[in-house]
Write a protein that holds these residues in place. Structure first.
Motif, PDB file in Angstrom:
ATOM      1  N   GLU A  39     -11.793  -4.711   1.778  1.00 40.08           N
ATOM      2  CA  GLU A  39     -10.474  -4.113   1.869  1.00 40.08           C
ATOM      3  C   GLU A  39     -10.437  -2.801   1.112  1.00 40.08           C
ATOM      4  N   LEU A  43      -9.714   1.062   5.674  1.00 36.51           N
ATOM      5  CA  LEU A  43     -10.260   0.009   6.516  1.00 36.51           C
ATOM      6  C   LEU A  43     -10.292  -1.296   5.757  1.00 36.51           C
ATOM      7  N   ARG A  44     -10.225  -2.389   6.514  1.00 36.70           N
ATOM      8  CA  ARG A  44     -10.261  -3.729   5.942  1.00 36.70           C
ATOM      9  C   ARG A  44     -10.673  -4.690   7.039  1.00 36.70           C
ATOM     10  N   GLY A  45     -11.128  -5.851   6.632  1.00 35.69           N
ATOM     11  CA  GLY A  45     -11.516  -6.851   7.612  1.00 35.69           C
ATOM     12  C   GLY A  45     -12.385  -7.925   6.995  1.00 35.69           C
ATOM     13  N   GLU A  72     -16.461  -6.600  10.473  1.00 42.00           N
ATOM     14  CA  GLU A  72     -15.505  -6.479  11.568  1.00 42.00           C
ATOM     15  C   GLU A  72     -14.162  -6.078  10.978  1.00 42.00           C
ATOM     16  N   THR A  73     -13.648  -4.934  11.426  1.00 42.49           N
ATOM     17  CA  THR A  73     -12.365  -4.460  10.927  1.00 42.49           C
ATOM     18  C   THR A  73     -11.232  -5.352  11.432  1.00 42.49           C
ATOM     19  N   ASP A  74     -10.082  -5.243  10.800  1.00 46.81           N
ATOM     20  CA  ASP A  74      -8.944  -6.066  11.207  1.00 46.81           C
ATOM     21  C   ASP A  74      -8.447  -5.740  12.611  1.00 46.81           C
ATOM     22  N   ASP A  75      -8.908  -4.599  13.179  1.00 47.06           N
ATOM     23  CA  ASP A  75      -8.560  -4.291  14.570  1.00 47.06           C
ATOM     24  C   ASP A  75      -9.742  -4.487  15.526  1.00 47.06           C
ATOM     25  N   TYR A 125     -13.662   4.655  13.619  1.00 48.06           N
ATOM     26  CA  TYR A 125     -14.395   4.522  12.359  1.00 48.06           C
ATOM     27  C   TYR A 125     -15.712   5.286  12.329  1.00 48.06           C
TER      28      TYR A 125
END
Length: 152
Positions: A39, A43-45, A72-75, A125
């Protein structure tokens, strides 16, 4: 002059190491990444299972780190992180970490640094492909936590 900007904090969950002792260069440890999270402001995931830290424990006690892990990003975007680093400390501290006492060993008692580069697909990204990151880590019993910074 270097400018360090926070990139993210990662918390990698790790499994039991596979150990090949007393090879010609030292002891090899293959430590699987079983999951985790990251996080930061941009970006975060989650960390995906299947990566590993392939370590060489040199005769002088230094652990050379060679990591490959997928994020893997949250999107839903998947990217790769490649890391090289070192971890070392006094014999007593390193034995406590190896025995699974990582929760009680302060990261101030040992050296744990890693450099990182990324492989992200074109799109949101792909800026990751054009930076070097460095991190300072802490080894816990079943987790590695790394504060990661973009080098500008």
């Amino acid at each position: 002059m270097l400018d360090l900007q926070p990139l993210f904090t990662l918390a990698a969950e790790v499994g039991a190491p596979q150990v090949i002792a007393d090879g010609p260069y030292g002891t090899r440890r293959f430590i699987p990444v079983t999951g985790g999270s990251f996080e930061g402001a941009r970006l975060r995931g989650r960390m995906l299972p299947g990566g590993a830290d392939c370590q060489l424990i040199r005769p002088d006690g230094v652990a050379e780190l060679d990591v490959r892990a997928t994020f893997e990003t949250d999107d839903g975007v998947i990217f790769l992180m490649r890391g090289l680093g070192m971890r070392h400390g006094s014999d007593a501290v390193m034995q406590r970490i190896a025995a699974g006492e990582g929760e009680t060993v302060s990261p101030h008692d040992y050296y744990f640094r890693e450099s990182m580069i990324f492989d992200a697909p074109a799109g949101k990204y792909d800026w990751l492909n054009r930076l070097i990151a460095i991190g300072t880590g802490a080894r816990r019993a079943d987790q590695v936590v790394i504060e990661t910074y973009e080098v500008r």
